[in-house]
Design a protein around this motif. Structure first.
Motif, PDB file in Angstrom:
ATOM      1  N   GLU A  23      16.402  -5.666  -4.383  1.00 50.87           N
ATOM      2  CA  GLU A  23      15.153  -5.200  -4.981  1.00 50.87           C
ATOM      3  C   GLU A  23      14.628  -4.061  -4.124  1.00 50.87           C
ATOM      4  OE1 GLU A  23      12.419  -8.469  -5.168  1.00 50.87           O
ATOM      5  OE2 GLU A  23      13.828  -9.720  -6.276  1.00 50.87           O
ATOM      6  N   GLY A  24      13.809  -3.220  -4.737  1.00 48.38           N
ATOM      7  CA  GLY A  24      13.241  -2.138  -3.954  1.00 48.38           C
ATOM      8  C   GLY A  24      12.215  -1.329  -4.716  1.00 48.38           C
ATOM      9  N   ILE A  25      11.647  -0.374  -4.022  1.00 47.22           N
ATOM     10  CA  ILE A  25      10.735   0.600  -4.601  1.00 47.22           C
ATOM     11  C   ILE A  25      11.506   1.919  -4.643  1.00 47.22           C
ATOM     12  CG2 ILE A  25       8.530   1.802  -4.396  1.00 47.22           C
ATOM     13  CD1 ILE A  25       8.295  -1.255  -4.875  1.00 47.22           C
ATOM     14  N   ALA A  26      11.936   2.315  -5.830  1.00 50.23           N
ATOM     15  CA  ALA A  26      12.767   3.512  -5.976  1.00 50.23           C
ATOM     16  C   ALA A  26      11.954   4.789  -5.791  1.00 50.23           C
ATOM     17  CB  ALA A  26      13.456   3.522  -7.336  1.00 50.23           C
ATOM     18  N   SER A  27      10.674   4.730  -6.161  1.00 49.28           N
ATOM     19  CA  SER A  27       9.793   5.879  -6.005  1.00 49.28           C
ATOM     20  C   SER A  27       8.376   5.357  -5.813  1.00 49.28           C
ATOM     21  CB  SER A  27       9.863   6.766  -7.251  1.00 49.28           C
ATOM     22  OG  SER A  27       9.026   7.891  -7.106  1.00 49.28           O
ATOM     23  N   SER A  28       7.723   5.836  -4.784  1.00 52.81           N
ATOM     24  CA  SER A  28       6.343   5.443  -4.513  1.00 52.81           C
ATOM     25  C   SER A  28       5.411   6.477  -5.123  1.00 52.81           C
ATOM     26  CB  SER A  28       6.130   5.362  -3.003  1.00 52.81           C
ATOM     27  OG  SER A  28       4.809   5.000  -2.714  1.00 52.81           O
ATOM     28  N   TYR A  29       4.307   6.027  -5.687  1.00 48.49           N
ATOM     29  CA  TYR A  29       3.359   6.923  -6.332  1.00 48.49           C
ATOM     30  C   TYR A  29       2.201   7.237  -5.395  1.00 48.49           C
ATOM     31  CZ  TYR A  29       5.725   5.490 -10.661  1.00 48.49           C
ATOM     32  OH  TYR A  29       6.650   5.236 -11.642  1.00 48.49           O
ATOM     33  N   GLY A  30       1.739   8.481  -5.482  1.00 53.41           N
ATOM     34  CA  GLY A  30       0.492   8.862  -4.832  1.00 53.41           C
ATOM     35  C   GLY A  30       0.589   9.438  -3.433  1.00 53.41           C
ATOM     36  N   ASN A  31       1.754   9.400  -2.807  1.00 55.25           N
ATOM     37  CA  ASN A  31       1.873   9.985  -1.471  1.00 55.25           C
ATOM     38  C   ASN A  31       2.758  11.227  -1.503  1.00 55.25           C
ATOM     39  OD1 ASN A  31       4.170   8.150  -1.823  1.00 55.25           O
ATOM     40  ND2 ASN A  31       4.686   8.664   0.275  1.00 55.25           N
ATOM     41  N   VAL A  32       2.519  12.145  -0.583  1.00 54.11           N
ATOM     42  CA  VAL A  32       3.307  13.383  -0.495  1.00 54.11           C
ATOM     43  C   VAL A  32       4.638  13.058   0.169  1.00 54.11           C
ATOM     44  CG1 VAL A  32       3.376  15.738   0.390  1.00 54.11           C
ATOM     45  CG2 VAL A  32       1.192  14.751  -0.326  1.00 54.11           C
ATOM     46  N   ASP A  33       5.747  13.431  -0.481  1.00 52.57           N
ATOM     47  CA  ASP A  33       7.063  13.185   0.102  1.00 52.57           C
ATOM     48  C   ASP A  33       7.478  14.342   1.001  1.00 52.57           C
ATOM     49  OD1 ASP A  33       8.179  15.227  -1.512  1.00 52.57           O
ATOM     50  OD2 ASP A  33       9.036  13.819  -2.947  1.00 52.57           O
ATOM     51  N   ASP A  78       7.500  -0.233 -13.924  1.00 52.43           N
ATOM     52  CA  ASP A  78       6.601   0.852 -13.547  1.00 52.43           C
ATOM     53  C   ASP A  78       5.258   0.234 -13.150  1.00 52.43           C
ATOM     54  OD1 ASP A  78       5.998   3.516 -13.139  1.00 52.43           O
ATOM     55  OD2 ASP A  78       5.271   3.803 -15.177  1.00 52.43           O
ATOM     56  N   THR A  79       5.004   0.103 -11.858  1.00 56.09           N
ATOM     57  CA  THR A  79       3.767  -0.492 -11.362  1.00 56.09           C
ATOM     58  C   THR A  79       2.781   0.623 -11.022  1.00 56.09           C
ATOM     59  OG1 THR A  79       4.268  -0.475  -8.991  1.00 56.09           O
ATOM     60  CG2 THR A  79       5.195  -2.293 -10.298  1.00 56.09           C
ATOM     61  N   PRO A  80       1.515   0.305 -10.779  1.00 55.64           N
ATOM     62  CA  PRO A  80       0.546   1.341 -10.396  1.00 55.64           C
ATOM     63  C   PRO A  80       0.893   2.036  -9.061  1.00 55.64           C
ATOM     64  CG  PRO A  80      -0.597  -0.630 -11.124  1.00 55.64           C
ATOM     65  CD  PRO A  80       0.865  -0.981 -11.023  1.00 55.64           C
ATOM     66  N   THR A  81       1.666   1.365  -8.208  1.00 57.61           N
ATOM     67  CA  THR A  81       1.983   1.947  -6.895  1.00 57.61           C
ATOM     68  C   THR A  81       3.385   2.531  -6.785  1.00 57.61           C
ATOM     69  OG1 THR A  81       2.643  -0.216  -6.048  1.00 57.61           O
ATOM     70  CG2 THR A  81       0.348   0.464  -5.686  1.00 57.61           C
ATOM     71  N   GLY A  82       4.236   2.261  -7.778  1.00 58.74           N
ATOM     72  CA  GLY A  82       5.581   2.811  -7.693  1.00 58.74           C
ATOM     73  C   GLY A  82       6.541   2.211  -8.698  1.00 58.74           C
ATOM     74  N   LEU A  83       7.741   2.748  -8.698  1.00 57.69           N
ATOM     75  CA  LEU A  83       8.797   2.276  -9.584  1.00 57.69           C
ATOM     76  C   LEU A  83       9.583   1.182  -8.863  1.00 57.69           C
ATOM     77  CD1 LEU A  83      10.532   2.445 -12.141  1.00 57.69           C
ATOM     78  CD2 LEU A  83      11.800   4.309 -11.036  1.00 57.69           C
ATOM     79  N   ALA A  84       9.331  -0.063  -9.244  1.00 57.32           N
ATOM     80  CA  ALA A  84      10.033  -1.200  -8.653  1.00 57.32           C
ATOM     81  C   ALA A  84      11.316  -1.441  -9.443  1.00 57.32           C
ATOM     82  CB  ALA A  84       9.143  -2.435  -8.678  1.00 57.32           C
ATOM     83  N   ILE A  85      12.384  -1.784  -8.718  1.00 59.17           N
ATOM     84  CA  ILE A  85      13.667  -2.027  -9.382  1.00 59.17           C
ATOM     85  C   ILE A  85      14.322  -3.293  -8.851  1.00 59.17           C
ATOM     86  CG2 ILE A  85      14.111   0.414  -9.856  1.00 59.17           C
ATOM     87  CD1 ILE A  85      16.151   0.328  -7.496  1.00 59.17           C
ATOM     88  N   LYS A  86      15.189  -3.853  -9.686  1.00 62.03           N
ATOM     89  CA  LYS A  86      16.074  -4.941  -9.301  1.00 62.03           C
ATOM     90  C   LYS A  86      17.455  -4.538  -9.791  1.00 62.03           C
ATOM     91  CE  LYS A  86      12.691  -8.635  -9.562  1.00 62.03           C
ATOM     92  NZ  LYS A  86      12.394  -9.980 -10.080  1.00 62.03           N
TER      93      LYS A  86
END
Length: 176
Positions: A23-33, A78-86
């Motif tokens: 499991e993981g967070i493939a992309s986090s929302y709201g922060n500068v990469d 698709d969560t408010p904080t990022g793209l969660a995957i399994k």
């Protein structure tokens, strides 16, 4: 005449315990990469819906290399904080085994997305906010572009079989 008891048996054949599940967070929302981009919440929502509608899923790759698939993505949320995957790593491939081993020991912790931007804005400082994107692939990477895009859980060896006991044919026959 011999009375014989009848037992209803449920047989579960344990595999080797190496499921490759992660499991993981493939992309986090709201922060500068590291590239100066921000993924807006919901940036992948339309793409996820399209994948679901078409019965497709993004590729799971090793270090963004399209010639190195390492497994499958089973679920995208698709969560408010990022793209969660399994997903599951293909443990019968060399790279899949390597990714699994390195992730279990913490030597490989990052995830990264490959996408095509559909809609974005740019602020006065040059920071781009991606509002909508087509998700093509997700990769296990050594250094993710977004430091919050991480592997959060890897199924450890033997975890699926904890406490399971394999029965011999003689033991099964003795139950009949």
């Amino acid at each position: 005449m011999t009375d014989r008891a009848t037992y209803r048996l449920e047989l579960k054949f344990a595999q080797d315990g190496e499921t490759g599940a992660f499991e993981g967070i493939a992309s986090s929302y709201g922060n500068v990469d590291r590239g100066g981009d921000i993924m807006a919440p919901g940036a992948f929502a339309a793409s996820i819906a399209e994948h679901k509608s078409n019965g497709t899923r993004p590729a799971l790759l090793w270090q963004h290399d399209p010639s190195e698939p390492i497994g499958v993505i089973d679920q995208m949320i698709d969560t408010p904080t990022g793209l969660a995957i399994k997903g599951r790593l293909a443990l019968d491939t060399i790279r899949g085994r390597e990714a699994h081993s390195l992730a279990k020991m913490g030597g490989l912790q990052g995830l990264s997305v490959g996408f095509r931007t559909k809609r974005a804005t740019r602020d006065a400082k040059g920071i781009r906010t991606i509002l909508s994107a087509d998700l093509a692939e997700i990769s296990f990477v050594t250094v993710p572009m977004n430091d919050r895009a991480v592997i959060t859980n890897v199924k450890a060896a033997g975890a699926a079989n904890k406490g399971a006991k394999a029965m011999t044919l003689e033991e099964l026959a003795a139950l009949a």
